[in-house]
Design a protein around this motif. Structure first.
Motif, short mmCIF file in Angstrom:
data_model
loop_
_atom_site.label_atom_id
_atom_site.label_comp_id
_atom_site.label_asym_id
_atom_site.label_seq_id
_atom_site.Cartn_x
_atom_site.Cartn_y
_atom_site.Cartn_z
N THR A 37 15.09 2.21 -3.31
CA THR A 37 14.49 1.62 -2.10
C THR A 37 14.37 0.11 -2.27
OG1 THR A 37 12.24 2.05 -2.89
CG2 THR A 37 13.19 3.67 -1.38
N ASP A 38 14.09 -0.35 -3.49
CA ASP A 38 14.00 -1.80 -3.65
C ASP A 38 15.36 -2.49 -3.48
OD1 ASP A 38 11.53 -3.08 -3.73
OD2 ASP A 38 11.04 -2.15 -5.65
N LEU A 39 16.41 -1.87 -4.00
CA LEU A 39 17.75 -2.45 -3.82
C LEU A 39 18.16 -2.40 -2.35
CD1 LEU A 39 19.42 -0.89 -6.96
CD2 LEU A 39 19.08 -3.34 -6.57
N ALA A 56 0.83 -1.20 0.00
CA ALA A 56 0.00 0.00 0.00
C ALA A 56 0.87 1.25 0.00
CB ALA A 56 -0.90 0.00 1.23
N ASN A 57 0.42 2.26 -0.70
CA ASN A 57 1.12 3.52 -0.71
C ASN A 57 0.49 4.46 0.32
OD1 ASN A 57 2.99 2.88 -2.74
ND2 ASN A 57 1.38 3.14 -4.25
N ILE A 58 1.32 4.85 1.27
CA ILE A 58 0.87 5.72 2.34
C ILE A 58 0.34 7.03 1.76
CG2 ILE A 58 1.72 7.09 4.30
CD1 ILE A 58 1.44 4.09 4.92
N LEU A 97 15.18 6.93 -5.29
CA LEU A 97 14.02 6.58 -6.11
C LEU A 97 13.54 5.16 -5.81
CD1 LEU A 97 16.26 8.21 -8.36
CD2 LEU A 97 13.90 8.68 -9.04
N TYR A 98 12.50 4.78 -6.54
CA TYR A 98 11.87 3.47 -6.33
C TYR A 98 12.90 2.33 -6.49
CZ TYR A 98 7.99 0.03 -6.76
OH TYR A 98 7.11 -1.01 -6.60
N ASP A 99 13.77 2.46 -7.51
CA ASP A 99 14.81 1.43 -7.71
C ASP A 99 15.72 1.34 -6.48
OD1 ASP A 99 13.83 1.09 -10.24
OD2 ASP A 99 15.42 2.23 -11.24
N ARG A 127 2.08 -4.98 -14.57
CA ARG A 127 2.68 -3.85 -15.27
C ARG A 127 3.98 -3.37 -14.62
NH1 ARG A 127 -2.91 -0.67 -15.54
NH2 ARG A 127 -3.03 -1.77 -13.58
N GLN A 128 4.30 -3.92 -13.44
CA GLN A 128 5.58 -3.55 -12.81
C GLN A 128 6.69 -4.53 -13.17
OE1 GLN A 128 5.98 -2.13 -8.86
NE2 GLN A 128 3.89 -1.39 -8.71
N SER A 129 6.42 -5.42 -14.10
CA SER A 129 7.40 -6.49 -14.34
C SER A 129 8.76 -5.95 -14.79
CB SER A 129 6.86 -7.52 -15.32
OG SER A 129 6.72 -6.94 -16.59
N LEU A 130 8.76 -4.89 -15.58
CA LEU A 130 10.06 -4.35 -16.03
C LEU A 130 10.87 -3.82 -14.85
CD1 LEU A 130 12.02 -3.62 -18.33
CD2 LEU A 130 10.87 -1.42 -18.51
N HIS A 131 10.21 -3.12 -13.97
CA HIS A 131 10.90 -2.60 -12.79
C HIS A 131 11.61 -3.73 -12.04
CE1 HIS A 131 11.66 -0.81 -8.87
NE2 HIS A 131 10.91 -1.75 -8.31
N PHE A 132 10.88 -4.83 -11.84
CA PHE A 132 11.48 -5.93 -11.08
C PHE A 132 12.60 -6.61 -11.87
CE2 PHE A 132 7.63 -5.27 -8.62
CZ PHE A 132 8.17 -5.22 -7.36
N TRP A 172 10.08 -13.30 -3.04
CA TRP A 172 9.00 -13.29 -4.04
C TRP A 172 8.23 -11.99 -3.93
CZ3 TRP A 172 6.13 -18.70 -3.87
CH2 TRP A 172 7.03 -19.70 -4.30
N TYR A 173 8.02 -11.36 -5.08
CA TYR A 173 7.29 -10.10 -5.11
C TYR A 173 5.94 -10.31 -5.77
CZ TYR A 173 11.83 -8.03 -4.11
OH TYR A 173 13.03 -7.72 -3.53
N PHE A 174 4.93 -9.73 -5.18
CA PHE A 174 3.58 -9.77 -5.76
C PHE A 174 3.14 -8.34 -6.04
CE2 PHE A 174 2.59 -14.22 -4.94
CZ PHE A 174 3.57 -14.54 -4.02
N1 ARG Z 1 3.98 0.36 -3.47
C1 ARG Z 1 4.14 -0.22 -4.76
C2 ARG Z 1 3.02 0.25 -5.69
O1 ARG Z 1 1.91 0.47 -5.27
C3 ARG Z 1 4.13 -1.71 -4.75
C4 ARG Z 1 5.27 -2.30 -3.98
C5 ARG Z 1 5.71 -3.61 -4.53
N2 ARG Z 1 6.86 -4.11 -3.82
C6 ARG Z 1 8.10 -3.67 -4.02
N3 ARG Z 1 9.07 -4.18 -3.28
N4 ARG Z 1 8.38 -2.78 -4.91
O2 ARG Z 1 3.24 0.38 -6.87
#
Ligand code: ARG
Length: 577
Positions: free
Chosen positions: A323-325, A120-122, A319-321, A347-352, A341-343
């Motif tokens: 924080t994930d790293l 969830a996005n705060i 950035l998002y990259d 549409r976020q597949s490229l990011h991962f 495992w990420y769920f």
């Molecule tokens: N907060 C992200 C969004 O709503 C999803 C997070 C997925 N997990 C991650 N480690 N990036 O797009």
């Protein structure tokens, strides 16, 4: 071990003893049930390999089979049809009356797997798409059943622009708050200046303004940087926003039975942001490009564009990259997992893909640790477009829950009233939502058809819970302690026993393909077969005592199996409805 796996092992040994070399002999569900319950389809393959006639090989195999099977026959070019001896089925399934483990073919190696779902996005409300957190939750539970150490982490999106935007808008509404006074020396208020309801209005407004007002957007970005870098007033305001929004999201996750082991957010990985950037820089894989610190990850063999990872802006913002790293670094250190495992939305597949590549290429994650993206499809309306409110706005998850609740509640019996009625309606609402969300194959989009999903007929949560509830009250009236299946008195019983032998493969497929559809489909099939059995057989008044015991034992195994399967999905049964 399940009956099917044990039988497959037996068949493999048998092939060896007949001097046939084959990778693996599968026992497949028969496509022609009139000829047998299962099929062994190796004769054609072996015939090619050994230059023999397939029927000849099939005949050879058939004559070597032991008496676990009856009615063995060969069809077509060399399909071997087999039927388990009833005694074999009965012996196996009697073990399953009180032990669900006989349906679970656990892998030899237990793994520690972190499941990142929820996300969830705060400062933003949970929307319809967040319903799909149910997939991660179900997989967390399924992995546990398979003996893995599965760790659920919600991974709050609490470090990015949405909060900067909200802060900018709060400044607009109330510029005199001490958070905005850089010279303020006192204690910051302990009460949040905004409620969650207010956030629901503030964020969309701020977001809209930022799209047309560049100065406003720039100020929002500078607030993002300020809370990231720990400026006291802005960080204190950030904390209020996080607490307010988080507790509201948590209520929804709780409602949906999503039980995270960890409630970490992007902000918890912040202590790893500089270390991970230093790590990558020391490996010599980073470079500056247009004021951005980046890491190239493209390979010559790529047949699609593979943009670089964006690590740091010139002002120091991450950035998002990043924080994930950083989160990966944190997880490796804290949990030393075998897999992460990420769920998230497909549409976020490229990011991962980018993040995983960067992790492996730089050595942040060793090759033997699995980083896996399990993307999911979108929830659409009947028009095939993302599910919207009546006036075309984004539908919040709470509104979706309410819609379902309002459909479900009137279906509960009139005599159930008060709090009990509300509790039951809530459980049925959750069952409806979860089953609908967990039934389609994970990656496919699906249409949220509320009439279909709240129906007592068909593949729905309410049908599954209704059947289970009915079995529960039936069992309460019978003495089911220490009962066992004695024999197979009729086809209704046989159909259920055979169906149960198929469960282990369904569970294994769900585990391997990371999709719960197999489980939902199985629940539906089992419920339907049980309802048919129930309609055709009078359990309580059965005159033959042995058969009566069999019926009760069958009821018990179906009940226990359903309860275990529903629990994997996070669905609770009720006492009445
Ligand atoms: N907060 C992200 C969004 O709503 C999803 C997070 C997925 N997990 C991650 N480690 N990036 O797009």
């Amino acid at each position: 071990m399940s009956l099917i796996l044990e039988t497959e092992k037996y068949l493999n040994d048998l092939m060896n003893s007949l001097n046939y070399d084959i990778d693996y002999v599968k026992l497949e569900k028969s496509k022609l049930p009139e000829f047998g319950q299962y099929q062994i389809n190796v004769a054609m393959q072996l015939a090619k390999k050994y230059g023999k006639n397939p029927r000849e090989i099939a005949t050879e195999i058939v004559s070597a089979l032991d008496n676990r099977f009856t009615n063995v026959n060969i069809q077509g070019p060399g399909f071997i049809n087999v039927t388990f001896n009833n005694e074999v089925l009965v012996e196996y399934l009697n073990k399953g009356i009180n032990d669900f483990n006989i349906f679970v073919d656990k892998p030899d190696k237990k793994r520690t797997i972190i499941l990142d779902y929820g996300g969830a996005n705060i400062a933003k409300e949970l929307h319809v798409g967040h319903l799909r957190c149910n997939i991660g939750e179900a997989m967390r539970r399924l992995l546990k059943v398979f003996g893995d150490n599965s760790i659920g982490d919600v991974h709050w999106g609490d470090w990015g622009t949405p909060i900067g935007l909200v802060i900018r808008e709060i400044k607009e509404i109330n510029p005199d708050l001490p958070y905005f006074d850089a010279n303020y020396k006192g204690e910051y208020p302990s009460e949040s200046p905004v409620t969650n309801e207010e956030l629901g209005v503030i964020y969309p407004r701020a977001s809209a303004k930022s799209k047309v007002d560049e100065k406003y957007a720039e100020e929002a970005r500078s607030y993002t940087l300020k809370f990231q870098q720990g400026e006291p007033g802005i960080r204190a305001l950030w904390q209020h926003i996080v607490n307010t929004s988080k507790s509201d999201c948590e209520k929804v996750y709780d409602y949906l039975n999503c039980q995270f082991d960890y409630s970490y957010g992007e902000s918890d990985a912040d202590p790893y942001a500089i270390p991970v950037i230093d790590f990558l820089s020391e490996k010599g894989v980073t470079e500056m490009s247009n004021g951005l610190l980046i890491m190239h990850i493209a390979d010559e063999s790529d047949n699609k564009e593979m943009p670089p990872l964006l690590l740091k802006k010139s002002d120091g913002a991450v950035l998002y990259d990043t924080t994930d790293l950083a989160t990966i670094m944190q997880r490796m250190k804290e949990f030393n997992p075998d897999a992460i495992w990420y769920f998230a939305d497909e549409r976020q597949s490229l990011h991962f893909e980018q993040v995983f590549r960067g992790s492996y290429k730089s050595g942040l994650v060793p090759e033997n640790v699995e980083l896996k993206f399990n993307g999911f499809g979108t929830i659409n309306g009947k028009d095939g477009k993302p599910f919207k409110t009546r006036d075309g706005g984004v539908m919040s998850l709470k509104s979706l829950i309410q819609l379902v609740y309002d459909k479900i509640e009137p279906k509960i019996k009139e005599e159930i009233t008060g709090q009990e009625r509300i509790d039951i309606a809530n459980k049925l609402t959750v069952a409806t939502l979860k089953y609908a969300d967990l039934l389609p194959y994970r990656k496919t989009d699906y249409i949220f058809d509320i009439d279909k999903f709240t129906s007592f007929e068909g593949k729905t949560g309410i049908y599954a819970v209704y059947t289970t509830t009915r079995i529960k009250s039936l069992l309460a009236k019978l003495d089911s302690k220490d009962v066992k299946i004695n024999s197979v008195p009729n086809d209704d019983v046989l159909d259920i026993l055979i169906k149960l032998t198929e469960l282990p493969k369904n569970l294994t497929s769900a585990y391997n393909d990371v999709t719960t559809s197999y489980i939902c489909e199985f629940i539906y099939d089992l419920c339907s077969l049980y309802n048919k059995f129930y309609a055709n057989n009078n359990i309580a008044n059965e005159g033959n005592e042995e058969n009566k015991e069999t019926f009760i034992a069958l009821t018990k195994i179906v009940y226990n199996t359903l309860i275990n399967l529903l629990d994997i999905l996070g669905i609770e049964c009720v006492d009445k409805m």
